[in-house]
Write an enzyme that holds these catalytic residues in place. Structure first.
Site, short mmCIF file in Angstrom:
data_model
loop_
_atom_site.label_atom_id
_atom_site.label_comp_id
_atom_site.label_asym_id
_atom_site.label_seq_id
_atom_site.Cartn_x
_atom_site.Cartn_y
_atom_site.Cartn_z
N CYS A 1 32.75 42.76 23.67
CA CYS A 1 34.20 42.85 23.68
C CYS A 1 34.72 43.82 22.65
CB CYS A 1 34.81 41.48 23.43
SG CYS A 1 34.63 40.95 21.73
N HIS B 1 29.02 39.59 21.55
CA HIS B 1 30.46 39.67 21.31
C HIS B 1 30.74 41.00 20.63
CE1 HIS B 1 31.57 35.62 22.47
NE2 HIS B 1 30.65 35.09 21.68
#
Length: 422
Positions: free
Chosen positions: A285, A235
């Site tokens: 991300c 992430h």
């Protein structure tokens, strides 16, 4: 700097070290010419926020007469008004004088003598011709050489490749597990072994463990190698930056900025990689959850797209929506300053938009990158192949609706051809 302003900084040093957020100031300090990029790098390398603040104030005292008022302006622009007011108490009023413009001396262009022009043409013709008389062009049996045209990439092994694969996140991090990332990891491990790299895989690392692995990599002697690769699967989130956008999360919910990841391998921290390509592939991300709906094009421009109902993303939700689409893999991309040479950072998606991952077959970006490397590494350079990845991924659709666009920051100085098996 005036002695009065120095004394104000010294008198308030403890408050500045306690409350100052240096990361918000770097862009403004550079833009206003108070610090150079090298000075900013040195401040950032000081470590903790307090240490960076302490170093920043110390260095500020060495700057010119405009440094103090411009520093106050930076504080005001970054929401640190209380510190600005603290420093203004007892400070004499300062009127900023415009910086002295630098006179630009333009060279006088002299016409090139015909004889020299003819010699230049001969030189170009010789440089573009291989020893056997044929033209140098990418293709099977191409000539690899350390020249302006291409990096030296013939060491065996070629170099180290570190893969950090974060799949299972600690409950307190509030980050979802990344199903399918193990497939990405296995593909990339196999691919870079095929490209003659020494591959090391690290799984489910916390922030400090990520930093430790990168530091260990930077301390290795790379003098016998030609290249180094770092792959981050995790992430991510948005952060302030001066060079490379985005950050990658450890499984403990603490992140490492991409800019810091690249700094571990720059010429200052890893001298044995100076002048050699450092490649970073980021499947992570950037904190947003924008979903690209695409736009209509001619049917001739669109190839059949892939993507199914189990597509997921890796973003941190920016709203309270429980929609399974509220996760992404995109960076915050706003480069504003020159970046060290010989570095390429490839991101899985366009800034602000989600990056899709299929739980059964891995992420679109890694699937495509692996296929392109398999099919084209023998004939094409890396930047060309990344454009192919961009094109292929842009053809996909998640749930028949959403799109994705990868991108990269390329500061390589030469073409890069991977080693391939003959």
């Amino acid at each position: 700097m005036d002695e009065t302003h120095k004394k104000i900084l010294q008198r308030n040093r403890s408050n500045l070290v306690k409350d100052l957020d240096p990361s918000k100031l770097y862009d403004g300090l550079l833009e206003k010419g108070i610090f150079t990029q090298d000075m900013i790098d040195e401040i950032q390398s000081a470590g903790t926020r307090r240490n960076q603040a302490r170093q920043l104030v110390r260095d500020l005292e060495t700057r010119g007469s405009r440094a103090f008022p411009l520093f106050l302006k930076c504080l005001q622009e970054t929401g640190q008004e209380s510190l600005a007011e603290l420093l203004q108490n007892g400070a004499p009023a300062v009127t900023l004088q415009p910086a002295t413009p630098t006179q630009v001396v333009r060279p006088v262009i002299q016409p090139l003598p015909i004889s020299k022009f003819y010699l230049c043409l001969m030189c170009i013709n010789v440089c573009a011709t291989a020893p056997g008389g044929g033209k140098l062009r990418p293709g099977p049996g191409r000539v690899r050489r350390d020249s302006l045209q291409g990096y030296k990439m013939d060491a065996s092994p070629c170099g180290h490749c570190l893969i950090i694969n974060n799949m299972e996140f600690e409950p307190h991090s509030m980050l979802k597990n990344r199903k399918g990332s193990n497939i990405d990891c296995e593909k990339l491990e196999r691919r870079f072994k095929t490209l003659n790299f020494v591959v090391e895989v690290r799984t489910n690392l916390r922030q400090k463990q990520i930093k430790h692995e990168l530091l260990t990599l930077s301390k290795k002697d790379h003098s016998q190698y030609d290249c180094c690769v770092v792959i981050m699967l995790s992430h991510g989130t948005e952060v302030n930056h001066n060079r490379f956008p985005g950050a990658v999360y450890g499984v403990d919910g603490q992140y490492v900025p991409v800019q810091h990841i690249t700094n571990y391998l720059n010429g200052q921290h890893c001298p044995s990689l100076q002048g050699k390509p450092k490649l970073f592939f980021i499947q992570a991300c950037g904190g947003g959850n924008e979903r690209d709906m695409g736009f209509e094009v001619s049917p001739d421009e669109v190839e059949p797209s892939s993507g199914g109902m189990d597509d997921q993303t890796d973003a941190i939700p920016m709203s309270s929506s429980s929609d399974s689409l509220s996760m992404s893999d995109e960076p915050d991309a706003r480069p504003t300053l020159p970046t060290p040479s010989d570095i390429l950072v490839s991101y899985s998606t366009f800034p602000g938009y989600v990056s899709w991952r299929e739980t059964q077959s891995g992420s679109w970006y890694v699937q495509t990158l692996d296929c392109i490397l398999e099919e084209n590494a023998a004939t094409d350079d890396l930047v060309t192949m990344l454009m192919m990845v961009n094109n292929e991924v842009s053809q996909n659709s998640a749930k028949g609706l959403y799109k994705q666009m990868p991108g990269s920051f390329n500061f390589l100085r030469k073409l890069l051809y991977f080693q391939t098996q003959t």
